[in-house]
Design an enzyme around this catalytic site. Structure first.
Site: not given
Ligand SMILES: [Zn+2]
Length: 457
Positions: A57, A60, A208, A211, A271, A322
């Site tokens: 990402h 980030q 994504h 959830r 993950h 990540d």
């Molecule tokens: Zn991620």
């Protein structure tokens, strides 16, 4: 045409001494031979296929290393509090900020030996949550950043619809949201168009997380989505997510995915930290790949992936950085292996049948499943007809100069650092040499000015 002569070059069977690689003007390998240099550029280094960064990402990176002040050490500080800080950053960035931050990040990835990145992209809209005129405005910026840095990119625009299981999106998630499948497919189409601007760009798609999209829409998206490009999804990263899934979906996340969708080897489960034995075997049976991000997972306190059981079943995994708190691929491999060693009190946690060398095992997994995460099915290390993308380690570095060929790869994986590289070659050209990116100064200046404007560091 151009040739390089390396002290040695890593192929699947091992190192080829004095390898001469000839490439055409587009950086495609024409021939690999051992021996005479001729007109070749002589490189006193060990060349290996470049690392594949299967989960990023980019935005980030602007907050890497600054979420480490825990003033009230009695209060909870976990993934969910970190996520609030990340949301605040996501709300402040303009398209040009995304491009500057991503360019810096990708240049740093290249410096560490990555030659391709999968950008798991969910920051789609303007600050008010309105789609830009160009739906893929940010995707285009990310691709421009990859082109600036010289890294290859697989842009993976994400479907993000909900604020949590069964919940409407929250205002601070407004830049992520595609309300319907049709909205998402329009975004995907615009992103596909954006990839045409750079020959090093390709497309993936994904959801994504469970959830973030209504269950029936997850099914439809997968059924109606593209068939032959990689599909990425965050899954089972946090214990709370498992508990929420059990309440809302009546199943654990991976259990639900395996029972309700047709999981194939195009799937990349990011993950997948918390798994039952049945889920581990189910992933391996489906042929799906797992993307592990050990430095971020460690930083966020996610948990430890059950690698031993997964590899026993022939499971495939790649690495990603990540949140980019770490950018060293060797560190990702080490943290992953050492997590297994620390919890099992064994040292041979990173091997598979037929591959007794831990460094060779970890490197091969990360490379081949990493390529699949990019949509690249090539399983041979270097091959005529394929682009020449390589990271080159310094043959004069003390540990490498003194190692036998048999011990060289594990010496790199376990004991080298980025100072022991000579550089990174992408499409046959040096993008980083002696730790300096070819456009280092401009890239750093733009990044520093951009971060100063954002006032976040
Ligand atoms: Zn991620």
């Amino acid at each position: 045409m151009k040739s390089y002569k390396f002290k040695a070059l890593l192929q699947q069977e091992g190192w080829i001494d004095n390898a001469v690689v000839t490439i055409d003007n587009s950086g495609i390998i024409k021939e690999i031979s051992a021996g005479t240099a001729g007109e070749a550029e002589v490189v006193n280094g060990f060349a290996m296929p470049g690392f594949q960064n299967a989960h990023s990402h980019a935005f980030q990176y602007a907050m890497a290393g600054i979420a480490e002040r825990h003033e009230n050490h009695e209060a909870a500080d976990d993934f969910w509090t970190w996520r609030e800080a990340m949301y605040q950053l996501a709300l402040t960035m303009e398209p040009e900020d995304i491009e500057h931050v991503a360019t810096m990040l990708y240049a740093e990835m290249v410096r560490h030996g990555y030659t391709h990145v999968a950008e798991f992209h969910y920051l789609h809209h303007d600050k008010n949550g309105q789609p830009y005129n160009n739906l893929a405005e940010h995707g285009e910026r990310l691709i421009a950043a990859a082109a600036n840095a010289g890294i290859k990119i697989t842009l993976v625009p994400m479907f993000y619809q909900k604020g949590g299981f069964g919940m409407d999106p929250q205002p601070r998630q407004r830049r992520f949201i595609s309300p319907t499948i049709a909205d998402y497919f329009r975004l995907l189409e615009a992103s596909h168009n954006a990839t045409r601007a750079y020959e090093g760009a390709s497309l993936g798609y994904g959801i994504h997380s469970l959830r973030a999209v209504q269950p029936s829409d997850i099914n439809t998206t997968i059924k109606e989505g593209p068939k032959n490009i990689p599909f990425h999804i965050h899954i089972a990263e946090q214990l709370k997510e498992i508990e929420d899934a059990k309440i809302y979906l009546k199943q654990r996340p991976v259990e639900w995915l395996l029972n309700n969708t047709e999981v194939t080897d195009h799937f990349h489960l990011v993950h997948a930290t918390h798994l039952t034995k049945e889920e581990i075997h189910g992933i391996a049976r489906s042929g799906a790949n797992v993307v592990l991000c050990p430095s971020t997972e460690g930083n966020l306190g996610d948990g430890i992936f059950p690698l031993k059981e997964f590899q026993k079943k022939g499971g495939r995994w790649s690495i990603g950085t990540d949140s980019h708190v770490g950018l060293n691929p060797l560190e990702e491999l080490r943290i992953l292996d050492y997590g297994q060693r620390l919890t099992s009190h064994q040292r041979n946690t990173f091997v598979a049948s037929g591959e007794p060398d831990s460094g060779a095992y970890g490197y091969k997994q990360a490379l081949l499943a990493g390529r699949k995460a990019m949509g690249n099915e090539n399983t041979y290390y270097f091959e005529a007809g394929k682009p020449f993308d390589a990271v080159v380690y310094n043959a004069e570095a003390a540990l490498l100069a003194s190692s036998s060929a048999e011990n060289r790869l594990s010496s790199i994986v376990y004991a080298a650092d980025v100072a022991m590289t000579l550089g990174t070659i992408i499409n046959g050209k040096w993008k980083v040499k002696n730790n300096i990116h070819s456009d280092h100064r401009d890239i750093v200046n733009n990044f520093v000015q951009c971060v100063a404007k954002l006032k976040i560091r």
